[in-house]
Motif scaffolding. Sequence first.
Motif, PDB file in Angstrom:
ATOM      1  N   LYS A 127     107.612  83.137   0.870  1.00 37.10           N
ATOM      2  CA  LYS A 127     107.095  82.219  -0.137  1.00 37.10           C
ATOM      3  C   LYS A 127     106.628  80.892   0.450  1.00 37.10           C
ATOM      4  O   LYS A 127     106.050  80.063  -0.254  1.00 37.10           O
ATOM      5  CB  LYS A 127     108.150  81.985  -1.222  1.00 37.10           C
ATOM      6  CG  LYS A 127     108.483  83.254  -1.987  1.00 37.10           C
ATOM      7  CD  LYS A 127     109.529  83.037  -3.057  1.00 37.10           C
ATOM      8  CE  LYS A 127     108.965  82.353  -4.262  1.00 37.10           C
ATOM      9  NZ  LYS A 127     109.951  82.269  -5.367  1.00 37.10           N
ATOM     10  N   CYS A 128     106.880  80.691   1.744  1.00 34.49           N
ATOM     11  CA  CYS A 128     106.433  79.466   2.415  1.00 34.49           C
ATOM     12  C   CYS A 128     105.230  79.703   3.323  1.00 34.49           C
ATOM     13  O   CYS A 128     104.671  78.746   3.868  1.00 34.49           O
ATOM     14  CB  CYS A 128     107.575  78.885   3.244  1.00 34.49           C
ATOM     15  SG  CYS A 128     109.038  78.432   2.295  1.00 34.49           S
ATOM     16  N   LEU A 129     104.825  80.957   3.493  1.00 35.32           N
ATOM     17  CA  LEU A 129     103.741  81.285   4.408  1.00 35.32           C
ATOM     18  C   LEU A 129     102.377  80.907   3.838  1.00 35.32           C
ATOM     19  O   LEU A 129     102.140  81.027   2.631  1.00 35.32           O
ATOM     20  CB  LEU A 129     103.758  82.782   4.717  1.00 35.32           C
ATOM     21  CG  LEU A 129     104.954  83.317   5.492  1.00 35.32           C
ATOM     22  CD1 LEU A 129     104.885  84.838   5.589  1.00 35.32           C
ATOM     23  CD2 LEU A 129     105.012  82.709   6.885  1.00 35.32           C
ATOM     24  N   PRO A 130     101.445  80.487   4.693  1.00 32.67           N
ATOM     25  CA  PRO A 130     100.091  80.154   4.225  1.00 32.67           C
ATOM     26  C   PRO A 130      99.407  81.298   3.482  1.00 32.67           C
ATOM     27  O   PRO A 130      98.674  81.058   2.521  1.00 32.67           O
ATOM     28  CB  PRO A 130      99.357  79.821   5.528  1.00 32.67           C
ATOM     29  CG  PRO A 130     100.429  79.308   6.436  1.00 32.67           C
ATOM     30  CD  PRO A 130     101.635  80.154   6.116  1.00 32.67           C
ATOM     31  N   SER A 131      99.641  82.545   3.910  1.00 36.49           N
ATOM     32  CA  SER A 131      99.007  83.689   3.240  1.00 36.49           C
ATOM     33  C   SER A 131      99.476  83.807   1.794  1.00 36.49           C
ATOM     34  O   SER A 131      98.671  84.036   0.879  1.00 36.49           O
ATOM     35  CB  SER A 131      99.318  84.984   3.997  1.00 36.49           C
ATOM     36  OG  SER A 131     100.720  85.175   4.119  1.00 36.49           O
ATOM     37  N   PHE A 132     100.771  83.645   1.566  1.00 40.78           N
ATOM     38  CA  PHE A 132     101.329  83.723   0.213  1.00 40.78           C
ATOM     39  C   PHE A 132     100.830  82.549  -0.638  1.00 40.78           C
ATOM     40  O   PHE A 132     100.460  82.726  -1.812  1.00 40.78           O
ATOM     41  CB  PHE A 132     102.850  83.718   0.278  1.00 40.78           C
ATOM     42  CG  PHE A 132     103.527  83.883  -1.056  1.00 40.78           C
ATOM     43  CD1 PHE A 132     103.825  85.143  -1.550  1.00 40.78           C
ATOM     44  CD2 PHE A 132     103.866  82.777  -1.821  1.00 40.78           C
ATOM     45  CE1 PHE A 132     104.442  85.302  -2.787  1.00 40.78           C
ATOM     46  CE2 PHE A 132     104.487  82.920  -3.053  1.00 40.78           C
ATOM     47  CZ  PHE A 132     104.779  84.187  -3.539  1.00 40.78           C
ATOM     48  N   LEU A 133     100.810  81.368  -0.056  1.00 38.19           N
ATOM     49  CA  LEU A 133     100.366  80.184  -0.797  1.00 38.19           C
ATOM     50  C   LEU A 133      98.884  80.290  -1.153  1.00 38.19           C
ATOM     51  O   LEU A 133      98.470  79.858  -2.233  1.00 38.19           O
ATOM     52  CB  LEU A 133     100.628  78.921   0.033  1.00 38.19           C
ATOM     53  CG  LEU A 133     102.100  78.639   0.361  1.00 38.19           C
ATOM     54  CD1 LEU A 133     102.221  77.384   1.212  1.00 38.19           C
ATOM     55  CD2 LEU A 133     102.927  78.506  -0.906  1.00 38.19           C
TER      56      LEU A 133
END
Length: 328
Positions: A127-133
């Motif tokens: 939930k902190c990864l750039p892809s998820f964001l």
Amino acid sequence: MSNITNWGIMATGKIAHTFAKAVNAAEGAKLYACASRNSEKAAEFGKLYGAERSYGSYEELAADPNVDIVYVASPMSCHYENVRLCFEHGKNVLCEKSITMNSEQLAELVKTAKEKNLFFMEAMWTKCLPSFLKANEWVRSGKIGEIRAIRADFSNPVDFAPEDRLFRPELGGGALLDLAVYPITFITAFLGYEPVEISSSVNFGRSGVDTDEAVIFKYKNAFASMTAGFNMENENRAVIVGTEGRIAFDQWFFCTDTVRLFRWDNVLLEESVTPHICNGYEYEILEAQRCLSEGLKESPLNPLSDTVSVMKIMDGLRKDWSYSFPNE
């Protein structure tokens, strides 16, 4: 707090090594201390990653006044007692997933963290990864319209070994808490934490833990499905399908650096690729540090209410399977 965050790592198993590498790569982070129940292992770990202090007990780490935040990397069956120990000594905590064995344990820890005004977060790095964001941004901005379906899988073959924590019920073994927590977290993050219906199937292994499961979530206007387990290798991708397009995560969706946005007719509209600084764990480290610097007691990216809701869903699945851990 200073501009440098002093991290303490509690337990020195495989996941702790991955985390230590990320701490050493993250801006503003310092691996200050580590602890094991074996002082020689702690010293070896500390020397390997440059920790200033190493301790042969968790109590000593929790009591060190120079530690700003503790990363709890012990087996799941120990999370509850280890986090409590940290809270008793006034330490902020980032706890490895799954955060506890059940909702009752988690509720007590959340209550204690709030009473003591301490930061508390599950280490759900996805939930902190750039892809998820980036995917979240596309969904919120309406790029794919209304979500109609989600698919997420995480299956990874593991040879049976009776001494391995994954196959030991007393250590919280099984695919649900170790693997399925990822697709469940992913699905509920986009569709919500109150599906109309949840149905599932499960297989149990020779040691009694759940080894494979398939789960379907029914919402008012959408469905989601997932599989997880130890007995097969899957592509481990995820896709979010909407009325106007879809978002596709690359293989190993929960840690991929690549996510793509497609129009309804399969035309690629956008691709986001953000290579990890280290191994991906650095993003949850940076998020925890941001929260500490801003005086936040939980992360807006991964609030405790989300973690509590996911744990309740997993409790419900285990109840349906008539499966409980020893001493519960």
